[in-house]
Design a protein around this motif. Structure first.
Motif, PDB file in Angstrom:
ATOM      1  N   VAL A 250      33.774  42.407  -7.513  1.00 55.02           N
ATOM      2  CA  VAL A 250      32.515  42.773  -8.173  1.00 55.02           C
ATOM      3  C   VAL A 250      32.734  42.952  -9.670  1.00 55.02           C
ATOM      4  CG1 VAL A 250      30.761  44.582  -8.389  1.00 55.02           C
ATOM      5  CG2 VAL A 250      31.466  43.784  -6.121  1.00 55.02           C
ATOM      6  N   ARG A 251      33.853  43.592 -10.037  1.00 53.10           N
ATOM      7  CA  ARG A 251      34.140  43.784 -11.459  1.00 53.10           C
ATOM      8  C   ARG A 251      34.255  42.437 -12.177  1.00 53.10           C
ATOM      9  NH1 ARG A 251      38.444  46.546 -11.008  1.00 53.10           N
ATOM     10  NH2 ARG A 251      37.443  48.603 -11.134  1.00 53.10           N
ATOM     11  N   ALA A 252      34.902  41.481 -11.551  1.00 52.30           N
ATOM     12  CA  ALA A 252      35.043  40.150 -12.157  1.00 52.30           C
ATOM     13  C   ALA A 252      33.676  39.477 -12.308  1.00 52.30           C
ATOM     14  CB  ALA A 252      35.964  39.282 -11.307  1.00 52.30           C
ATOM     15  N   ALA A 253      32.810  39.675 -11.321  1.00 44.15           N
ATOM     16  CA  ALA A 253      31.468  39.088 -11.392  1.00 44.15           C
ATOM     17  C   ALA A 253      30.648  39.728 -12.507  1.00 44.15           C
ATOM     18  CB  ALA A 253      30.756  39.244 -10.054  1.00 44.15           C
ATOM     19  N   LEU A 254      30.808  41.030 -12.693  1.00 43.96           N
ATOM     20  CA  LEU A 254      30.080  41.722 -13.757  1.00 43.96           C
ATOM     21  C   LEU A 254      30.571  41.278 -15.133  1.00 43.96           C
ATOM     22  CD1 LEU A 254      29.922  45.330 -12.266  1.00 43.96           C
ATOM     23  CD2 LEU A 254      28.074  43.647 -12.396  1.00 43.96           C
ATOM     24  N   GLU A 255      31.861  41.095 -15.273  1.00 41.96           N
ATOM     25  CA  GLU A 255      32.404  40.607 -16.550  1.00 41.96           C
ATOM     26  C   GLU A 255      31.868  39.211 -16.854  1.00 41.96           C
ATOM     27  OE1 GLU A 255      36.612  40.865 -16.115  1.00 41.96           O
ATOM     28  OE2 GLU A 255      36.684  43.050 -16.435  1.00 41.96           O
TER      29      GLU A 255
ATOM     30  N   GLY B  64      28.951  37.657 -20.065  1.00 45.64           N
ATOM     31  CA  GLY B  64      28.956  36.552 -21.010  1.00 45.64           C
ATOM     32  C   GLY B  64      30.213  35.756 -21.172  1.00 45.64           C
ATOM     33  N   ASN B  65      31.366  36.415 -21.188  1.00 46.20           N
ATOM     34  CA  ASN B  65      32.614  35.686 -21.456  1.00 46.20           C
ATOM     35  C   ASN B  65      32.512  34.829 -22.709  1.00 46.20           C
ATOM     36  OD1 ASN B  65      33.836  36.744 -19.147  1.00 46.20           O
ATOM     37  ND2 ASN B  65      33.107  35.053 -17.851  1.00 46.20           N
ATOM     38  N   GLY B  66      31.803  35.361 -23.736  1.00 51.31           N
ATOM     39  CA  GLY B  66      31.671  34.628 -24.991  1.00 51.31           C
ATOM     40  C   GLY B  66      30.618  33.539 -24.976  1.00 51.31           C
ATOM     41  N   GLU B  67      29.813  33.446 -23.910  1.00 51.80           N
ATOM     42  CA  GLU B  67      28.828  32.375 -23.791  1.00 51.80           C
ATOM     43  C   GLU B  67      27.417  32.805 -24.192  1.00 51.80           C
ATOM     44  OE1 GLU B  67      28.970  30.470 -19.974  1.00 51.80           O
ATOM     45  OE2 GLU B  67      31.126  30.821 -19.774  1.00 51.80           O
ATOM     46  N   VAL B  68      27.246  34.041 -24.604  1.00 51.30           N
ATOM     47  CA  VAL B  68      25.916  34.531 -24.961  1.00 51.30           C
ATOM     48  C   VAL B  68      25.576  34.132 -26.396  1.00 51.30           C
ATOM     49  CG1 VAL B  68      24.453  36.578 -25.190  1.00 51.30           C
ATOM     50  CG2 VAL B  68      26.188  36.473 -23.386  1.00 51.30           C
ATOM     51  N   PRO B  69      24.395  33.518 -26.643  1.00 51.29           N
ATOM     52  CA  PRO B  69      24.006  33.121 -28.007  1.00 51.29           C
ATOM     53  C   PRO B  69      23.951  34.317 -28.949  1.00 51.29           C
ATOM     54  CG  PRO B  69      22.572  32.100 -26.368  1.00 51.29           C
ATOM     55  CD  PRO B  69      23.400  33.114 -25.637  1.00 51.29           C
ATOM     56  N   ASP B  70      24.158  34.059 -30.245  1.00 49.69           N
ATOM     57  CA  ASP B  70      24.203  35.133 -31.237  1.00 49.69           C
ATOM     58  C   ASP B  70      22.907  35.938 -31.287  1.00 49.69           C
ATOM     59  OD1 ASP B  70      26.754  34.426 -31.930  1.00 49.69           O
ATOM     60  OD2 ASP B  70      26.167  33.233 -33.671  1.00 49.69           O
ATOM     61  N   GLU B  71      21.752  35.264 -31.080  1.00 52.22           N
ATOM     62  CA  GLU B  71      20.478  35.959 -31.217  1.00 52.22           C
ATOM     63  C   GLU B  71      20.102  36.783 -29.992  1.00 52.22           C
ATOM     64  OE1 GLU B  71      19.131  31.715 -29.976  1.00 52.22           O
ATOM     65  OE2 GLU B  71      20.837  32.689 -30.956  1.00 52.22           O
ATOM     66  N   VAL B  72      20.975  36.778 -28.968  1.00 53.69           N
ATOM     67  CA  VAL B  72      20.692  37.453 -27.698  1.00 53.69           C
ATOM     68  C   VAL B  72      21.557  38.694 -27.549  1.00 53.69           C
ATOM     69  CG1 VAL B  72      20.850  37.251 -25.183  1.00 53.69           C
ATOM     70  CG2 VAL B  72      19.931  35.350 -26.538  1.00 53.69           C
ATOM     71  N   GLU B  73      20.923  39.797 -27.118  1.00 55.22           N
ATOM     72  CA  GLU B  73      21.657  41.001 -26.726  1.00 55.22           C
ATOM     73  C   GLU B  73      21.572  41.118 -25.210  1.00 55.22           C
ATOM     74  OE1 GLU B  73      20.377  44.498 -28.752  1.00 55.22           O
ATOM     75  OE2 GLU B  73      20.300  43.524 -30.724  1.00 55.22           O
ATOM     76  N   LEU B  74      22.714  41.249 -24.552  1.00 55.77           N
ATOM     77  CA  LEU B  74      22.757  41.281 -23.092  1.00 55.77           C
ATOM     78  C   LEU B  74      23.609  42.450 -22.632  1.00 55.77           C
ATOM     79  CD1 LEU B  74      23.185  38.236 -20.731  1.00 55.77           C
ATOM     80  CD2 LEU B  74      24.574  40.281 -20.383  1.00 55.77           C
TER      81      LEU B  74
ATOM     82  N   ALA C 285      18.884  33.053 -20.928  1.00 60.54           N
ATOM     83  CA  ALA C 285      20.082  33.889 -20.979  1.00 60.54           C
ATOM     84  C   ALA C 285      20.214  34.735 -19.713  1.00 60.54           C
ATOM     85  CB  ALA C 285      20.041  34.786 -22.211  1.00 60.54           C
ATOM     86  N   LEU C 286      19.075  35.231 -19.204  1.00 64.77           N
ATOM     87  CA  LEU C 286      19.106  36.039 -17.987  1.00 64.77           C
ATOM     88  C   LEU C 286      19.562  35.207 -16.791  1.00 64.77           C
ATOM     89  CD1 LEU C 286      18.462  38.676 -16.498  1.00 64.77           C
ATOM     90  CD2 LEU C 286      16.090  37.890 -16.302  1.00 64.77           C
ATOM     91  N   GLU C 287      18.996  34.020 -16.651  1.00 66.31           N
ATOM     92  CA  GLU C 287      19.371  33.152 -15.538  1.00 66.31           C
ATOM     93  C   GLU C 287      20.834  32.723 -15.636  1.00 66.31           C
ATOM     94  OE1 GLU C 287      16.612  29.970 -15.374  1.00 66.31           O
ATOM     95  OE2 GLU C 287      14.890  31.258 -14.949  1.00 66.31           O
ATOM     96  N   ALA C 288      21.277  32.444 -16.857  1.00 68.60           N
ATOM     97  CA  ALA C 288      22.671  32.061 -17.046  1.00 68.60           C
ATOM     98  C   ALA C 288      23.613  33.198 -16.663  1.00 68.60           C
ATOM     99  CB  ALA C 288      22.913  31.638 -18.490  1.00 68.60           C
ATOM    100  N   SER C 289      23.228  34.424 -17.010  1.00 62.47           N
ATOM    101  CA  SER C 289      24.032  35.592 -16.664  1.00 62.47           C
ATOM    102  C   SER C 289      24.132  35.750 -15.150  1.00 62.47           C
ATOM    103  CB  SER C 289      23.420  36.853 -17.288  1.00 62.47           C
ATOM    104  OG  SER C 289      24.109  38.009 -16.869  1.00 62.47           O
ATOM    105  N   ALA C 290      22.989  35.632 -14.469  1.00 63.04           N
ATOM    106  CA  ALA C 290      22.986  35.748 -13.007  1.00 63.04           C
ATOM    107  C   ALA C 290      23.811  34.636 -12.365  1.00 63.04           C
ATOM    108  CB  ALA C 290      21.556  35.711 -12.489  1.00 63.04           C
ATOM    109  N   ASP C 291      23.711  33.421 -12.914  1.00 59.50           N
ATOM    110  CA  ASP C 291      24.485  32.299 -12.371  1.00 59.50           C
ATOM    111  C   ASP C 291      25.985  32.541 -12.529  1.00 59.50           C
ATOM    112  OD1 ASP C 291      22.207  30.957 -11.621  1.00 59.50           O
ATOM    113  OD2 ASP C 291      22.166  29.643 -13.394  1.00 59.50           O
ATOM    114  N   ARG C 292      26.386  33.084 -13.677  1.00 63.27           N
ATOM    115  CA  ARG C 292      27.812  33.359 -13.884  1.00 63.27           C
ATOM    116  C   ARG C 292      28.318  34.390 -12.876  1.00 63.27           C
ATOM    117  NH1 ARG C 292      26.193  33.189 -19.403  1.00 63.27           N
ATOM    118  NH2 ARG C 292      26.121  35.469 -19.472  1.00 63.27           N
ATOM    119  N   ALA C 293      27.505  35.435 -12.623  1.00 62.80           N
ATOM    120  CA  ALA C 293      27.896  36.456 -11.659  1.00 62.80           C
ATOM    121  C   ALA C 293      27.975  35.855 -10.252  1.00 62.80           C
ATOM    122  CB  ALA C 293      26.890  37.601 -11.680  1.00 62.80           C
ATOM    123  N   ARG C 294      27.008  35.008  -9.903  1.00 62.29           N
ATOM    124  CA  ARG C 294      26.977  34.384  -8.577  1.00 62.29           C
ATOM    125  C   ARG C 294      28.192  33.480  -8.374  1.00 62.29           C
ATOM    126  NH1 ARG C 294      22.486  32.140  -9.223  1.00 62.29           N
ATOM    127  NH2 ARG C 294      21.177  33.768  -8.276  1.00 62.29           N
ATOM    128  N   ASP C 295      28.503  32.679  -9.396  1.00 63.14           N
ATOM    129  CA  ASP C 295      29.651  31.782  -9.282  1.00 63.14           C
ATOM    130  C   ASP C 295      30.954  32.560  -9.157  1.00 63.14           C
ATOM    131  OD1 ASP C 295      27.910  29.660  -9.479  1.00 63.14           O
ATOM    132  OD2 ASP C 295      28.326  29.271 -11.608  1.00 63.14           O
TER     133      ASP C 295
END
Length: 266
Positions: free
Chosen positions: A192-197, A201-211, A236-246
């Motif tokens: 779960v911790r790895a999924a939350l990390e 973002g892992n550096g993938e969040v755009p500069d104009e986005v706060e997540l 950005a929200l969908e991308a975050s959820a997809d990263r956690a799911r993967d």
């Protein structure tokens, strides 16, 4: 910034009441260099006008519609009565915004910037976004990418972006989603911790986005995104959820996601 040319019939213009005569009102156009228009008494207000001075005062700022332009005789015919309250409010706000942007130009390039440089930069912003203010706003939101379509130099773009991000108040929206993370493994907490990390973002969040990702209650976590538009925020929200799911799926776990929206202007 003042335009050197002429307005077109149908344009809305901001002016300052200079002289009042029985036959009409002379208005100095605030957005144009050395341009003056006349509002005939019949165009000041609807209905019969007993005293024109009951409707306008010297020094008053007014919004007028351009009726006719005769460049040969240097004459601009205007109407005040043909401008409704909504148009007046929007035009005044646009005018104020352009005045702000004009000051930001001085902040970006110094009070001693040449007329040639001002014209070059202004034309770049106008050509791309239609106004100085919109150009600064997009630079504040998207950074250098917003000005890729212009012919401005790298130094000019950097100055515009830095000034925009210090001075432009950008409207933002917040979107929120919830992800439930489960792992059947003995090391489920690490999964779960790895999924939350990964969600963060892992550096993938755009500069104009706060997540941000926060704990709600096992097995649910909140993903909150702040961005300048719903499209950017939702992506950005969908991308975050997809990263956690993967990430959790790679470890044999599962993720379920649902979301909610809330608009906030700041």
């Amino acid at each position: 910034m003042k335009y050197s040319g002429w307005p077109d019939p149908g344009d809305l213009v901001v002016g300052n009441v200079d002289e009042i005569e029985d036959f009409g009102v002379f208005v100095d156009l605030e957005e144009y260099e050395d341009r003056r228009g006349l509002v005939h008494v019949s165009e000041v207000a609807s209905g019969w006008i007993k005293n024109i001075r009951d409707h306008v005062t010297p020094g008053e700022t007014v919004v007028c519609k351009v009726l006719e332009v005769d460049e040969s005789s240097q004459q601009i015919d205007l109407s005040i009565k043909d401008v409704n309250d909504h148009q007046r409010s929007d035009k005044i706000q646009d005018w104020k915004n352009e005045r702000k942007a004009d000051k930001w130009m001085s902040l970006a390039f110094g009070e001693d910037m040449s007329d040639e440089q001002y014209t070059t930069v202004a034309n770049g912003l106008l050509g791309e976004y239609g106004s100085l203010y919109d150009g600064f706003e997009q630079a504040a939101i998207h950074g250098k990418e917003a000005l890729d379509g212009t012919d401005l130099s790298e130094e000019e773009i950097e100055a515009l972006v830095a000034t925009a991000r210090e001075n432009v108040s950008v409207p933002y929206v917040n979107v929120t989603g919830y992800v439930q993370l489960r792992s059947p493994n003995p090391e489920g907490v690490d999964d779960v911790r790895a999924a939350l990390e990964a969600a963060e973002g892992n550096g993938e969040v755009p500069d104009e986005v706060e997540l941000s990702v926060t704990y709600v209650g096992a097995p649910e976590y909140r993903i909150k995104v702040k961005a300048p538009s719903y499209k950017v925020a939702e992506d950005a929200l969908e991308a975050s959820a997809d990263r956690a799911r993967d990430a959790i799926a790679e470890r044999g776990g599962t993720a379920q996601f649902h979301r909610e929206r809330q608009l906030e202007d700041e």
